[in-house]
Design an enzyme around this catalytic site. Structure first.
Site, PDB file in Angstrom:
ATOM      1  N   CYS B 307       0.669  -1.031   0.247  1.00  0.00           N
ATOM      2  CA  CYS B 307       0.125  -0.080   0.070  1.00  0.00           C
ATOM      3  C   CYS B 307       0.722   1.488   0.021  1.00  0.00           C
ATOM      4  O   CYS B 307       1.645   1.728   0.853  1.00  0.00           O
ATOM      5  CB  CYS B 307      -0.880  -0.286   1.351  1.00  0.00           C
ATOM      6  SG  CYS B 307      -2.067   1.386   1.291  1.00  0.00           S
ATOM      7  N   HIS B 338      -6.081   4.474   5.968  1.00  0.00           N
ATOM      8  CA  HIS B 338      -5.852   2.555   5.138  1.00  0.00           C
ATOM      9  C   HIS B 338      -6.955   2.304   4.268  1.00  0.00           C
ATOM     10  O   HIS B 338      -6.883   1.932   3.094  1.00  0.00           O
ATOM     11  CB  HIS B 338      -5.157   2.531   5.764  1.00  0.00           C
ATOM     12  CG  HIS B 338      -4.648   0.958   5.556  1.00  0.00           C
ATOM     13  ND1 HIS B 338      -2.777   0.792   4.441  1.00  0.00           N
ATOM     14  CD2 HIS B 338      -5.420  -0.228   5.339  1.00  0.00           C
ATOM     15  CE1 HIS B 338      -3.397  -0.732   4.020  1.00  0.00           C
ATOM     16  NE2 HIS B 338      -4.670  -1.312   4.479  1.00  0.00           N
TER      17      HIS B 338
END
Lengths: 393, 393
Positions: B307, B338
């Protein structure tokens, strides 16, 4: 200890005054003084990212050894490469030794000349701290400025009790000095003495004889009348060397910063601006306003038309009121941004006024228009807060 | 009503599949589909600023008429120039009519063909909502896409009860259509029918005969087994027109989005990614992990090496674990960033795979590696959540 990594330059002292402008040169950048340090007790300025804190032009924050020792533990942070790395903050950090927290938050088990045995306020576990350990922990954390372990008496303790605390603080300061191994951190001493001039004198004289690179004034703003706070600052500063920075611990209301600078203080820290922000109290040049007040429910302008912070620049007072009303987490963040911006700009204006020769009139005009929180209300709030032992900051 | 401001372009339907890529053209920008809408019930994506939401590339959010009607009140927002202005969000907004919230959160007083009398979940005050008022409120808020007032039955209601709700939803949909005055907002109908195929068919057929610019599938993801959810999507989509967008309300887990797209859904919304984030559950390509787990207390890497969100880019898993452990408000924010980034990228990848002809293998590979939350755990959580009536989102 020789310390070429951390130096203080006095740039100008305002004529017929003690106010001064300077700069701290640290391994993580230059910090112009007077400066206010936002509190990042647990390795975060509550609600904000490091980028946001930087975006306000803040050059140094305060973190807390006591809190970080308990959670996540010093070895975890050391393993991650130190506190700067852990919290992703590449500007300067000052760590408090934890003395104040041990004497105010933790359950005290036993104080001796050796050190303090205390119980964690989180889980009751038992711990020992000594001056040597306080330094060891702070060297592992790796802040730019670190503090001696001190014994911080309550403001209403007896002369004898405060005298004992002062004596112990002196011994511990020496031991901290001897324990220091890193030469890239500046170790500041802490003058104690409660509201007793005689003890403040003794403490300032003794500690300056040990030649620290900076001196803090501790044990104030603990519920004593503001007159006592200001007198003790005056009496202590008078005995501190001109060429060393002076750090007034735990003081941070707008009016106190202006008064403190006028008395020769260079560094301030306090949880007040961020704590009251989360309660909806926002600084404006006229004083604190509370955004929860129904008067703001339909106000299209920002809370403070003089302010160019992200919050005031982007949102109406009505929106901020709505967020507080709904207890939306963004509320606390936007209020924090506003208050820290206000305080940081205030110290910048104060510094500018010292440098360009207008500090006297700046001070008079600021104190004439800024309506401080009523002293009795302030003391009550402080007492309530100390009682609740708001462990958060 | 003619509506040239809000159009849907179907760009590609994946061969031998119902999956499709398209775009919604709104007065506040083009929204590529499939799209997931983060929930901003009270005019804020909880914990985030509009800039942060934009920074993730999010093109549309969902706000809630019921919540905004109660706080701050529709006239306040109208006075400020509408919801976009009020929340400082210049991209697209979809407002739910409030039907779902009235039937799930509020204390219901009386439902009649005329409308619903309900009590506020906040202060018990009594209010009336009708289809005409639902449109009037949403026209005042000024979202790009608005929803009809519907009656949303519980998933375990009887056939008869659901049948009644469906009939009423149909009448109300017509009245909403007639009540619409603004021509720059797209009004979507909502297909109801619980877990009953027959009623879903009836509802889809009736509503499509009224020719709405978009169709939502409501009354799912309310605690029914996932098999039922997927079946009802299949049966409903089969009856919806190709050239109109399809919006699956309240669905937003990673696996459900992939499954929903495969079944022909274009738009999703759910509080799940942000709600579970605040509980420490973070999406990774292998499934949800909980950052509170002690395993993360010393992990120097980010929570998800794949990520590139701000959180993963900036902080170690150990730091995030520490923030959760200390209940620091920044924790909820970093976790929200996130999860929303993960979900948004997932819809982007899904779209890319449809356009470049690899959706089948993308779907198979995603579902093979992503471990969904155990169905029983999921249902229990959902029931618990519905019971607690988490009013927040």
């Amino acid at each position: 200890m020789m310390n070429n990594f951390n130096t203080f330059h006095l740039i100008k002292t305002y004529p017929d005054s003690k106010a001064r402008a300077g700069e701290l040169v640290t391994p993580h950048g230059v910090v112009p003084t007077p400066v206010f340090l936002p509190v990042a007790s647990q390795g975060t300025v509550r609600t904000l990212t490091p980028e946001e804190v930087k975006g306000m032009g803040i050059a140094m924050v305060l973190a807390n050894t006591y809190h970080l020792y308990l959670r996540p533990g010093i070895p975890v942070i050391e393993e991650m490469g130190g506190l700067h790395e852990f919290m992703s903050w590449d500007r300067a950090i000052l760590t408090d030794s934890g003395g104040y927290q041990i004497f105010s938050l933790a359950q005290l088990r036993r104080v001796s000349d050796e050190g303090v045995i205390f119980r964690s306020h989180i889980d009751g576990s038992q711990h020992l701290i000594t001056p040597e350990l306080a330094i060891q922990f702070q060297e592992a954390l790796g802040a730019d400025i670190i503090m001696v372990l001190d014994e911080c008496p309550a403001y209403d303790d007896s002369f004898e009790k405060v005298w004992e605390a002062v004596s112990r603080t002196h011994q511990w300061a020496e031991r901290c000095q001897r324990a220091q191994k890193r030469n890239d951190q500046a170790l500041y001493a802490i003058v104690q003495g409660g509201g007793f001039s005689e003890l403040r004198h003794q403490s300032a004289e003794y500690l300056t004889s040990l030649d620290f690179p900076g001196y803090a004034i501790g044990g104030l703003s603990l519920g004593e009348p503001k007159r006592v706070t200001l007198d003790m600052i005056d009496e202590t500063v008078a005995l501190l060397p001109e060429d060393k920075p002076r750090y007034l611990m735990g003081v941070g209301s707008p009016e106190d910063i202006v008064e403190g600078v006028a008395r020769g203080v260079d560094i301030f820290d306090s949880a007040l601006p961020t704590r009251v922000a989360r309660n909806g109290a926002l600084f404006t040049r006229l004083g604190r306003v509370n955004i929860r007040n129904a008067a703001y429910s339909q106000m299209e302008q920002s809370i403070d038309p003089d302010c160019d912070c992200y919050t005031c620049h982007t949102f109406s007072a009505a929106y901020l009121h709505h967020l507080f009303n709904c207890q939306e987490l963004l509320a606390y963040r936007l209020a924090t941004i506003h208050n820290l911006t206000f305080i940081n700009k205030l110290t910048q204006k104060v510094r500018g006024a010292i440098l360009d020769g207008t500090f006297s009139s700046f001070k008079d005009s600021f104190l004439a228009t800024y309506q401080p929180t009523d002293e009795q209300v302030r003391l009550d709030q402080k007492q309530k807060w100390l009682k609740r032992r708001n462990l958060s900051e």
